[in-house]
Write a protein that holds these residues in place. Structure first.
Motif, mmCIF file in Angstrom:
data_model
loop_
_atom_site.group_PDB
_atom_site.id
_atom_site.type_symbol
_atom_site.label_atom_id
_atom_site.label_comp_id
_atom_site.label_asym_id
_atom_site.label_seq_id
_atom_site.Cartn_x
_atom_site.Cartn_y
_atom_site.Cartn_z
ATOM 1 N N THR A 51 47.115 44.437 42.432
ATOM 2 C CA THR A 51 47.550 43.639 41.286
ATOM 3 C C THR A 51 46.384 43.529 40.323
ATOM 4 O OG1 THR A 51 49.003 42.356 42.739
ATOM 5 C CG2 THR A 51 48.619 41.494 40.544
ATOM 6 N N TYR A 52 46.585 44.050 39.136
ATOM 7 C CA TYR A 52 45.545 44.125 38.108
ATOM 8 C C TYR A 52 45.711 42.912 37.193
ATOM 9 C CZ TYR A 52 42.552 46.732 34.753
ATOM 10 O OH TYR A 52 41.550 47.149 33.933
ATOM 11 N N TYR A 53 44.692 42.044 37.149
ATOM 12 C CA TYR A 53 44.742 40.844 36.313
ATOM 13 C C TYR A 53 43.733 40.949 35.168
ATOM 14 C CZ TYR A 53 47.193 38.579 40.219
ATOM 15 O OH TYR A 53 48.081 38.258 41.209
ATOM 16 N N GLY A 54 44.033 40.230 34.112
ATOM 17 C CA GLY A 54 43.078 40.021 33.036
ATOM 18 C C GLY A 54 42.750 38.542 32.953
ATOM 19 N N LEU A 55 41.473 38.200 33.014
ATOM 20 C CA LEU A 55 41.030 36.805 32.907
ATOM 21 C C LEU A 55 40.558 36.572 31.482
ATOM 22 C CD1 LEU A 55 39.041 36.494 36.266
ATOM 23 C CD2 LEU A 55 41.455 36.005 35.832
ATOM 24 N N SER A 61 35.000 35.767 17.081
ATOM 25 C CA SER A 61 34.213 35.831 18.312
ATOM 26 C C SER A 61 34.583 34.633 19.199
ATOM 27 C CB SER A 61 32.719 35.845 17.991
ATOM 28 O OG SER A 61 32.363 34.707 17.231
ATOM 29 N N CYS A 62 33.772 34.364 20.244
ATOM 30 C CA CYS A 62 34.025 33.287 21.206
ATOM 31 C C CYS A 62 35.324 33.529 21.978
ATOM 32 C CB CYS A 62 34.069 31.922 20.525
ATOM 33 S SG CYS A 62 32.526 31.477 19.719
ATOM 34 N N ALA A 63 35.639 34.801 22.223
ATOM 35 C CA ALA A 63 36.803 35.161 23.030
ATOM 36 C C ALA A 63 36.448 36.406 23.827
ATOM 37 C CB ALA A 63 38.027 35.419 22.150
ATOM 38 N N SER A 64 36.990 36.506 25.036
ATOM 39 C CA SER A 64 36.671 37.654 25.885
ATOM 40 C C SER A 64 37.699 37.764 27.004
ATOM 41 C CB SER A 64 35.266 37.517 26.489
ATOM 42 O OG SER A 64 35.202 36.380 27.341
ATOM 43 N N TRP A 65 37.677 38.904 27.683
ATOM 44 C CA TRP A 65 38.482 39.073 28.892
ATOM 45 C C TRP A 65 37.715 39.935 29.882
ATOM 46 C CZ3 TRP A 65 40.974 43.248 31.404
ATOM 47 C CH2 TRP A 65 40.838 44.489 30.784
ATOM 48 N N THR A 66 37.951 39.667 31.166
ATOM 49 C CA THR A 66 37.344 40.435 32.239
ATOM 50 C C THR A 66 38.435 40.788 33.250
ATOM 51 O OG1 THR A 66 36.737 38.376 33.379
ATOM 52 C CG2 THR A 66 35.045 39.422 32.014
ATOM 53 N N PRO A 67 38.314 41.925 33.907
ATOM 54 C CA PRO A 67 39.330 42.314 34.888
ATOM 55 C C PRO A 67 39.111 41.640 36.236
ATOM 56 C CG PRO A 67 37.704 44.049 34.673
ATOM 57 C CD PRO A 67 37.328 42.987 33.684
ATOM 58 N N LYS A 118 44.667 33.527 33.691
ATOM 59 C CA LYS A 118 45.018 34.802 34.320
ATOM 60 C C LYS A 118 46.355 35.319 33.811
ATOM 61 C CE LYS A 118 44.133 35.282 38.707
ATOM 62 N NZ LYS A 118 44.231 35.169 40.198
ATOM 63 N N VAL A 119 46.354 36.586 33.401
ATOM 64 C CA VAL A 119 47.593 37.276 33.043
ATOM 65 C C VAL A 119 47.652 38.564 33.861
ATOM 66 C CG1 VAL A 119 47.700 36.329 30.710
ATOM 67 C CG2 VAL A 119 46.511 38.492 31.102
ATOM 68 N N THR A 120 48.858 39.031 34.130
ATOM 69 C CA THR A 120 49.043 40.234 34.934
ATOM 70 C C THR A 120 49.084 41.463 34.038
ATOM 71 O OG1 THR A 120 50.273 38.994 36.606
ATOM 72 C CG2 THR A 120 50.528 41.389 36.610
ATOM 73 N N VAL A 121 48.180 42.393 34.305
ATOM 74 C CA VAL A 121 48.148 43.654 33.551
ATOM 75 C C VAL A 121 49.114 44.652 34.168
ATOM 76 C CG1 VAL A 121 46.687 45.584 32.840
ATOM 77 C CG2 VAL A 121 45.760 43.263 32.834
ATOM 78 N N GLY A 122 49.105 44.789 35.489
ATOM 79 C CA GLY A 122 49.992 45.758 36.118
ATOM 80 C C GLY A 122 50.013 45.619 37.629
ATOM 81 N N LEU A 123 51.023 46.192 38.242
ATOM 82 C CA LEU A 123 51.181 46.253 39.695
ATOM 83 C C LEU A 123 51.213 47.715 40.089
ATOM 84 C CD1 LEU A 123 54.025 43.586 40.057
ATOM 85 C CD2 LEU A 123 51.594 43.222 40.460
ATOM 86 N N ILE A 124 50.334 48.101 41.006
ATOM 87 C CA ILE A 124 50.211 49.503 41.392
ATOM 88 C C ILE A 124 50.393 49.630 42.894
ATOM 89 C CG2 ILE A 124 48.721 51.543 41.351
ATOM 90 C CD1 ILE A 124 47.718 48.753 39.113
ATOM 91 N N ASP A 125 51.310 50.494 43.321
ATOM 92 C CA ASP A 125 51.522 50.809 44.733
ATOM 93 C C ASP A 125 50.943 52.194 45.017
ATOM 94 O OD1 ASP A 125 52.789 48.430 44.967
ATOM 95 O OD2 ASP A 125 54.815 49.244 45.150
ATOM 96 N N ILE A 126 50.089 52.269 46.046
ATOM 97 C CA ILE A 126 49.399 53.522 46.364
ATOM 98 C C ILE A 126 49.473 53.766 47.862
ATOM 99 C CG2 ILE A 126 47.215 54.788 46.211
ATOM 100 C CD1 ILE A 126 46.407 53.015 43.908
ATOM 101 N N LYS A 127 49.664 55.020 48.242
ATOM 102 C CA LYS A 127 49.601 55.428 49.639
ATOM 103 C C LYS A 127 48.164 55.874 49.931
ATOM 104 C CE LYS A 127 53.896 55.098 51.278
ATOM 105 N NZ LYS A 127 54.246 54.362 52.512
ATOM 106 N N PRO A 128 47.403 55.064 50.674
ATOM 107 C CA PRO A 128 45.998 55.413 50.905
ATOM 108 C C PRO A 128 45.831 56.264 52.163
ATOM 109 C CG PRO A 128 46.416 53.243 51.770
ATOM 110 C CD PRO A 128 47.728 53.738 51.222
ATOM 111 N N THR A 129 44.669 56.846 52.295
ATOM 112 C CA THR A 129 44.240 57.467 53.538
ATOM 113 C C THR A 129 43.268 56.510 54.210
ATOM 114 O OG1 THR A 129 44.473 59.695 52.616
ATOM 115 C CG2 THR A 129 43.101 59.461 54.579
ATOM 116 N N ILE A 130 43.627 56.044 55.406
ATOM 117 C CA ILE A 130 42.835 55.023 56.087
ATOM 118 C C ILE A 130 41.864 55.682 57.068
ATOM 119 C CG2 ILE A 130 42.909 52.995 57.591
ATOM 120 C CD1 ILE A 130 43.979 52.493 54.814
#
Length: 577
Positions: free
Chosen positions: A261-265, A239-245, A381-393
């Protein structure tokens, strides 16, 4: 399976020279959960013919003894895996050394904080000087020439040129100073977090009972026919360990591209450092358990009157405390061992990109680059992933509250990642906009992301107009006509879609009537309305297509009728209906 005592009775030799300390064993991988972590360390050693004992000492204080697992490679058989906890005198030298290291870190942070505060004070002085000079320049708006009095002052063209140059300088230097002050404020806040974490570690270190200390160790008994070398993987949960996005959301308007950019803290205070570790982040919650909780029967009975307390105690039957239900503890993984010769180790392959492994209820993210996570209770901080998305604005505006247009990105999560609830930092064309929050979003699920205010959409909420009339002879009725005009203007060189909302009052008294005059809405068949409609909160919604450089006026006009002797009051209800 034979224990050490049984082995001795059979005359087998036991090698007790294989003693390792867990913090010194290389970390093979670490799987971090929301409230704990599973650490896997590699132990390589040589065995003699017969029975051997391998001891892994200094396991974390909060290790779950039922979670210990051992796997390996080599011509040997694992006979037994056991956990031992011993009370030994504390090593004051180690404690003093750790305390000294923490104090040195704290002193270095305080020195850095002093330097930053000094720099901040200098910048504030520069701001004050710049402001003082600007005030002085504004007061000296005219200059006298050749001794003329104020009545005969001539305006010099050079004065206006100097004033223009100064205003440009003021704007440039002021922006530079403000950016430096904001950066210093962020650095000071981060230093404060680090100082608090180190101070907490010092308090925990000093609070440890000096009379005794706990030494936790794992004992592995192996048997082999001849001398050989083995490689063991020892895993345990602590125990005494955790991560949050955490997320950085960057919108590039020119390319209509949303980069997430998806990070894990990761934060841990297990007492051991994870040096150059292969990290996995899991969405599972082991503490919740996998068993369905038991639900008892709710029984009703007539409450008996409580008797008054007498001098000798309680009269009648004694009170009996109610038994409280406690859910069973979560099931834990049992210690695993092999009764057969140890087979090949699992091959750990470093992927080119982050991998996502899914089961029925959990997702595991494999972090590409090894990282070092010290036991300092500070977020790393560590990088989980990089996501590119085409949004509708699209844009949303509530001018009665804020006469600004908010940019909204409607996005479909086309990645393999599950976005967990966490904080977001939002950037628009590389300019920080605001902080926000991400909700839970699964792959292929649609969600909305606010990108802050777009100053290129001008919104003018004009003053409300009211016209009051009275009618009737015996029972007078007051009619008040309200007219609210909202002007929206698009200064972009492209068209936008804008949702504008305003309130149409709703009567909660049958004597008060509200009649909508403009815009025209089919109130009986709301589904037939397209460009303008009435939502469940009785708010008017305009769906406006604003062409480039285009302007439109939206008019809300209604009449409220009520008996003249009544005084109306308005209360805002934020319910769904």
């Amino acid at each position: 399976m034979a224990s050490s005592a049984d082995s001795s009775s059979k005359g087998k030799d036991v090698d007790e020279g294989n003693v390792f300390e867990a913090p010194d064993c290389p970390v093979e991988k670490v799987t971090v959960y929301a409230d704990r972590a599973e650490v896997c360390r590699r132990v390589e050693t040589s065995l003699v013919a017969g029975q051997n004992q391998v001891v892994i000492r200094k396991l974390p204080l909060h290790v779950d003894q039922d979670s210990i697992r051992v796997e390996g490679k080599g011509a040997a058989t694992i006979s037994e895996v056991s956990f031992q906890s011993k009370h030994v005198p504390p090593n004051e030298a180690e404690r003093s050394q750790r305390s000294k290291e923490l104090r040195e870190e704290l002193d270095a942070l305080e020195l850095q904080e002093t330097e930053l505060l000094s720099e901040q004070a200098v910048l504030k002085k520069q701001w004050e000087l710049l402001d003082s000079f600007a005030n002085s320049a504004s007061r000296t708006s005219l200059s006298e020439k050749d001794g003329e009095t104020s009545k005969g002052i001539k305006l010099e063209e050079s004065f206006f040129k100097s004033l223009t140059d100064f205003l440009q300088l003021y704007n440039k230097e002021g922006n530079a100073l403000e950016k430096k002050l904001i950066d210093l404020k962020r650095k000071l806040a981060l230093l404060g977090v680090k100082k608090e974490a180190i101070s907490r570690n010092l308090r925990e270190l000093s609070a440890v009972n000096h009379s005794n200390s706990t030494l936790q160790q794992c004992v592995i008994v192996l048997e082999c026919a001849q001398a050989t070398k083995v490689s063991l993987l020892v895993s345990y949960v602590t125990s005494c360990a955790s991560w949050t996005p955490s997320y950085d959301i960057r919108m590039f308007t020119a390319d209509n591209l949303l980069k997430i950019t998806y990070y894990g803290l990761i934060k841990q205070s297990t007492g051991e450092d994870w040096n150059n570790a292969k990290l996995f982040l899991s969405t599972a919650s082991p503490s919740i358990g996998g068993e369905v909780p038991e639900l008892g029967t709710a029984e009703l009975s007539v409450q008996q009157p409580t008797q008054l307390r007498k001098a000798g105690g309680f009269g009648g039957r004694a009170f009996k405390p109610m038994a409280m239900y406690s859910p069973p503890p979560p099931p834990m993984a049992e210690a695993l061992y092999s009764a057969e010769p140890v087979g090949n180790l699992l091959d750990y392959v470093v992927p080119v990109t982050a991998l996502v492994g899914e089961s029925v209820a959990t997702t595991v993210y494999e972090i590409v680059r090894p990282a070092t996570i010290p036991s300092d209770n500070i977020e790393h901080k560590v990088t989980v992933g990089l996501i590119d998305i085409k949004p509708t604005i699209c844009y949303t505006c509530v001018p009665k509250r804020v006469p600004q247009a908010y940019m909204i990105a409607k996005v479909v999560n086309g990645s393999a990642y599950t976005f967990l609830r966490g904080e977001t930092s939002i950037f628009l064309d590389n300019t920080f906009v605001s902080k926000g929050s991400m909700k839970d979003v699964f792959p292929q699920e649609e969600f909305e992301c606010s990108l802050g205010i777009d100053p290129a959409i001008k919104v003018t909420y004009k003053p409300l107009k009211k016209y009051k009339t009275a009618s009737g002879i015996f029972s007078k009725v007051t009619s008040t006509t309200y007219e609210q005009v909202t002007e929206v203007k698009n200064t972009h060189d492209y068209g936008v879609k804008l949702l504008v909302m305003d309130q149409l009052p709703r009567s909660t008294d049958e004597r008060v009537k509200v009649n909508l005059l403009e815009p025209q809405i089919d109130l009986k068949h709301l589904e037939k309305n397209k460009d303008v409609t009435l939502n469940k909160k009785n708010n008017i919604e305009w769906n406006v297509d604003l062409p480039e450089k285009g302007t439109k006026e939206l008019v809300l006009k209604y009449v409220i009728e009520h008996p003249s002797q009544m005084n109306l009051q308005t209360a805002e209800n934020f319910g769904n209906a």
